[in-house]
Structure formats: structure tokens, C-alpha cells
Write a protein that holds these residues in place. Structure first.
Motif, mmCIF file in Angstrom:
data_model
loop_
_atom_site.group_PDB
_atom_site.id
_atom_site.type_symbol
_atom_site.label_atom_id
_atom_site.label_comp_id
_atom_site.label_asym_id
_atom_site.label_seq_id
_atom_site.Cartn_x
_atom_site.Cartn_y
_atom_site.Cartn_z
ATOM 1 N N ALA A 32 98.447 110.839 -17.552
ATOM 2 C CA ALA A 32 98.607 111.453 -16.234
ATOM 3 C C ALA A 32 98.284 110.469 -15.121
ATOM 4 O O ALA A 32 99.006 110.379 -14.119
ATOM 5 N N VAL A 33 97.221 109.706 -15.285
ATOM 6 C CA VAL A 33 96.828 108.751 -14.246
ATOM 7 C C VAL A 33 97.885 107.663 -14.096
ATOM 8 O O VAL A 33 98.270 107.298 -12.972
ATOM 9 N N VAL A 34 98.366 107.142 -15.209
ATOM 10 C CA VAL A 34 99.401 106.103 -15.145
ATOM 11 C C VAL A 34 100.676 106.651 -14.513
ATOM 12 O O VAL A 34 101.323 105.986 -13.702
ATOM 13 N N ALA A 35 101.045 107.876 -14.884
ATOM 14 C CA ALA A 35 102.250 108.487 -14.304
ATOM 15 C C ALA A 35 102.090 108.697 -12.804
ATOM 16 O O ALA A 35 103.083 108.691 -12.061
ATOM 17 N N LEU A 36 100.868 108.901 -12.355
ATOM 18 C CA LEU A 36 100.612 109.081 -10.933
ATOM 19 C C LEU A 36 100.665 107.743 -10.193
ATOM 20 O O LEU A 36 101.198 107.648 -9.088
#
Length: 517
Positions: A32-36
Motif C-alpha cells: 500500500a505504501v509503495v502504491a501510494l
């Protein structure tokens, strides 16, 4: 089917289950963090500001909803009203999914076009061309979908329904199955007020996806998984074991595996958790249900072979089927391209041609050696980077690769010119699709982030552990074999149930469960 009522995990087994749950939770948080931070999905770069704003708003709404559903008395209310909301939400969502499918319709290609065209050909009583026979000889598992679409086209012709409408109607109805199943699961878990919020998530992520407008195995597989997961809830809660529901779940799981073989990860997770619980009557029951699931696969194989005329003997005369090692060679290959929309271990036409040119007698061994060479040539650090990036790639796309296959993203709307303007946000080539995809991506990032956060602090119990293990098994499969974000779609119902179960907590008290019926 098993769940909370199948016995508690204790001792070392509980510790191992908790460790696996938390490991998967950390993976979700990282994804999720990388996708953000880097919002891309393999064929388009999401508008970063749109994604981040949508993720922030979605996360806030989800947290506020969770707090509202957890407040005292949130599970109390009239059973008839709750049932009405369940059916109304499922019906309204299905209608919206059907309307959007029409807007998102394009002249699709790849396997979906091949199978649909073949189904229409067989329904018309005509023989398949040589190139189609070669395709099914290489990928015989798709004969099952071919037969189902053939039956749909033949049934549609009885009421003068066009062939495409005949195969898309069941596709849309599969959305309705997912909507109803997850809403019903929320009721049985003791969270009746979560029915409409859960259905809303299903609608946005699944029902309004352009994938609904392309007839293939992803949506039917998601429907099969949702029914199987609902059967686990029904049989594992305070309501007690139900053989009709258990058999329904087993048949549904068999259908899912027949369409998407990697759905077997849900069955494997179920078996592992039942063995951990050490309730041997349940072990025997699950063994019997496993036989039902595999029998369902065998029955579908037999029916599809007879219905299409493409049995194993006939296909073997055309070409030997591609072995699993073919998909292993695809999945471990690194393009090493410098591109913001780089793909990791995805489909390659040159690999297909290379596999076809190999001697069938040594094909599997040659492909295994190729895969080992690809992995061995990268070294430890290189493989950590490759497989880590691949996991982030497949989990980091909330559109689930919609219109990303072949040239689909460049196809114009199939609607008449006077209506095509309303499809601007519904298809890959639409002027507003990037912004719409960014909003959906933001919601997906929020769902993955929140699921990881609540799963990280959740206790280990059979139902939640089964689902977390299944999602971890899916990730392992996607790391090793040919993959793309579209493959996550089939298990999205399980992810949403993990969010519901871990986020709102267990609610297996007899009173709550009886009221939810």
C-alpha cells in the motif's frame, strides 16, 4: 468448510498462524505504501495527486464507518429490514454493474476474444479453425470456459439475445453473487450494518471495473470464491455445521479451481487450518468435501469435452499441452527494461513461440532449466529485488489490469458515436479514464492499507487464518508463475472479508449470530 466453530488454534500452532498472519499483514502495508508513493500499474501511470487524495478520503471514510459499526448497539435491528437491505444492495449493485459494462464495452482481444469467438462458432454448428485448435491444445483448461460460453450463446439464441450479451449477462450476474455473498457473510459474522458498506466496496472495486465488460474467468472465479467463503462463515460460526452449505461451498470451490487453478490456495489453506485445529471429525469432513470439489472439476471437464468435442485425445493430436514449467519460465523472467510501466514476470509472446518450438518430450525439463538459469543469474540481491517488485506490482493495482491486456487499452467504445462520449471514464482509451482509475486506485490503496493494519493486530483464529493463508498462497503463486494484477481479482472477496473480520472483530456469540440470520 471451517471457521471459528472448528476449534481454537492453541500453542505452537496458534503462534505459527499468528506469525503468518502478521507477515502477510506487513506485506500488505508495504504494498500500500509503495502504491501510494509510486502509483503505476503496468500500462498507465496513475495521476499521483488523484490517487493520494482519493486514498486519504477513502481511508478516513473507512475508519469512520468502522467506528460507527463498532459502537454499542450497532448489531441490533430488525432482521427483515437487514435482509431487505442485503437484497436491495445486491440488486442495485448488479444493475449498476450491468449498466457500466455496457459503457465500458470495447472490441476486446487476447484470450477473451479467442474463447468468445470459438463459443459463437460452435454454437452456430461450425467447426473451429486450425489456429483455435492449436490454442486449446496448448491451454486445455480454457476448454471449460469455452463450453460454458457456448451454452450461454445457445441459450441466448432461444430468446434472440446477441452472442455477446449472452456471455456478458452471466458475467454481470456473477457480480450480484459476490455482492449478496459478502453482504450475507457480514450478517452471519454479526455485523448487519456492515452489509451496505461491504457491498459498496464490492461494487466500486469489482462491479464497476471494466473487467466486467470482458468475458473471461476472473469474475466467475470471484463469484465462486465468494460463495465458498460464505460457506466457511456459515459452517464455522455459532449457527453450527450445515451440510447443505458445506456441499454448496465445496461445489463452488471446485468451479473456481476449474476456471482459475490457483484458487486451490483457498482449499490448501482450509486443509492446513483444519489439521492445525486437530478436530479429526472436521478433517474427515473436509476430506469428503475435497472429493466433492475435485469431482466438480472432473464433471466440468467431462461435460466441456463432450459439449465442445475437444477431448484430451483430439487435442493431443494437434499439439502437446504447455506444461506448468512454461508459466514458471514466464514468471521468473525479468525484462530489465527502464520504464515507469515495467512488467514483472508477465506474458511474453516470444516465450510462447519458444515453448511451442521445443521438443515435447524434453519441453518440461528445458523450461525448468531456463527458469533456474533466470533465477540463478540474478543472485540473491537481484532476486530479492525482482520478486519483491513483482509482488508489489500485482498487489498495487486497484484496477486489476482492466483493459491492460493486448491492445485493449487503445480500443474505442463499442457504443454508437452519439453515445460514445459517455464512456470517457469507462474504458482505457477514454479521455477521463486516467482520473477515474486514479480514484479507484486510491480506494484500493486505502483498503489494502487498512486491511494490513487491522490484520497486524488481530488474533489468530481459524476463519481469519484460513483467509490470510489463502491470500499469502496467492502471493506465493504470483511470485513464481506468470502473473499480472488481474489475477488478484478472483480473491478480492477474501481480502474484503479479512478486512471485515479483523477490522470489526469476531462476533460469533449465539445471540448476535441468531439476529443476523
Amino acid at each position: 468448510m471451517t471457521g471459528q466453530g472448528s476449534g481454537r488454534l492453541t500453542g505452537a500452532d496458534r503462534g505459527m498462524a499468528l506469525l503468518l498472519q502478521r507477515a502477510f499483514a506487513v506485506g500488505l502495508l508495504v504494498a500500500a505504501v509503495v502504491a501510494l508513493v509510486t502509483p503505476l500499474n503496468g500500462w498507465l501511470v496513475f495521476p499521483p495527486v488523484v490517487v493520494r487524495v482519493a486514498a486519504g478520503v477513502s481511508l478516513l471514510v473507512l475508519v469512520l464507518l468502522g467506528r460507527s459499526l463498532l459502537r454499542p448497539g450497532a448489531g441490533v435491528g430488525g432482521g427483515e429490514a437487514r435482509s431487505g437491505a442485503l437484497w436491495a444492495g445486491a440488486a442495485a449493485g448488479t444493475l449498476l454493474a450491468g449498466a457500466h459494462a455496457a459503457l465500458a464495452l470495447i472490441p476486446f482481444g487476447w484470450d477473451a476474444r479467442r474463447i468468445f469467438s470459438s463459443a459463437a462458432t460452435l454454437a452456430a454448428g461450425e467447426p473451429l479453425p486450425a489456429e483455435a485448435l492449436t490454442y486449446y491444445a496448448r491451454y486445455p483448461h480454457n476448454v471449460r470456459l469455452l463450453w460454458l460460453e457456448q451454452v450461454a450463446v445457445e441459450a441466448g439464441s432461444v430468446v434472440s439475445l446477441p452472442a455477446l450479451g449472452a456471455v456478458l449477462l452471466p458475467h454481470v450476474l456473477c457480480v450480484g453473487v459476490v455482492l449478496w455473498s459478502l453482504g450475507r457473510a457480514a450478517q452471519l459474522l454479526g455485523h448487519p450494518r456492515a452489509v451496505l458498506p461491504v457491498q459498496a466496496l464490492v461494487l466500486v472495486l469489482v462491479g464497476l471495473s471494466p473487467n466486467v465488460a470482458v468475458p473471461y474467468t476472473d469474475l466467475p472465479a470471484a463469484a465462486a470464491v465468494s460463495v465458498a467463503a460464505l460457506a466457511m462463515v456459515r459452517c464455522g460460526g455459532a449457527a453450527g455445521w450445515s451440510w447443505p452449505w458445506a456441499l454448496t461451498g465445496a461445489v463452488s470451490l471446485g468451479l473456481g479451481v476449474a476456471l482459475k487453478p490457483y484458487i486451490v490456495v483457498l482449499a490448501i489453506a482450509l486443509v492446513l487450518v483444519v489439521l492445525w485445529s486437530r478436530q479429526w471429525r472436521r478433517v474427515v469432513a473436509v476430506a469428503l468435501l475435497g472429493a466433492v470439489s475435485w469431482g466438480t472439476v472432473a464433471l466440468l471437464d467431462g461435460a466441456s469435452a463432450r459439449g465442445t468435442g475437444l477431448d484430451a485425445q483430439r487435442l493431443a493430436q494437434v499439439e502437446a499441452p504447455f506444461p506448468p514449467e512454461h508459466f514458471l519460465a514466464m514468471g521468473t523472467w525479468d525484462s530489465a527494461e527502464d520504464s515507469p510501466v515495467r512488467r514483472w514476470g508477465a506474458y511474453r509472446q516470444d516465450q510462447v513461440e519458444a515453448t511451442a518450438a521445443m521438443d515435447p518430450a524434453t519441453r518440461a525439463a528445458d523450461l525448468r532449466a531456463q527458469a533456474w538459469d533466470q533465477v540463478g543469474g540474478r543472485g540473491l540481491v537481484g532476486n530479492l529485488r525482482f520478486f519483491g517488485a513483482k509482488a508489489l506490482w500485482v498487489w498495487g493495482d486497484g484496477t486489476f489490469w482492466a483493459h491492460g491486456e493486448g491492445a485493449d487499452s487503445r480500443q474505442a467504445s463499442s457504443l454508437p458515436g452519439s453515445l460514445s462520449g459517455v464512456t470517457a471514464a469507462s474504458r482505457g482509451a477514454g479521455e477521463l479514464y486516467d482520473e477515474r482509475a486514479g480514484v479507484v486506485q486510491g480506494l484500493w490503496v486505502a483498503v489494502v492499507l487498512l486491511t494490513g493494519a487491522v490484520l497486524l493486530r488481530a488474533r489468530a483464529e481459524p476463519l481469519l487464518t484460513t483467509w490470510a493463508l489463502a491470500l499469502g498462497g496467492l502471493t506465493a503463486y504470483l511470485l513464481i508463475f506468470e502473473a499480472r494484477p488481474r489475477y488478484v481479482l478472483a480473491l478480492v472477496p477474501v481480502l474484503l472479508l479479512v478486512l471485515l473480520r479483523a477490522g470489526l472483530g469476531s462476533a460469533d456469540h449465539p445471540t448476535a449470530t441468531r439476529e443476523a440470520r
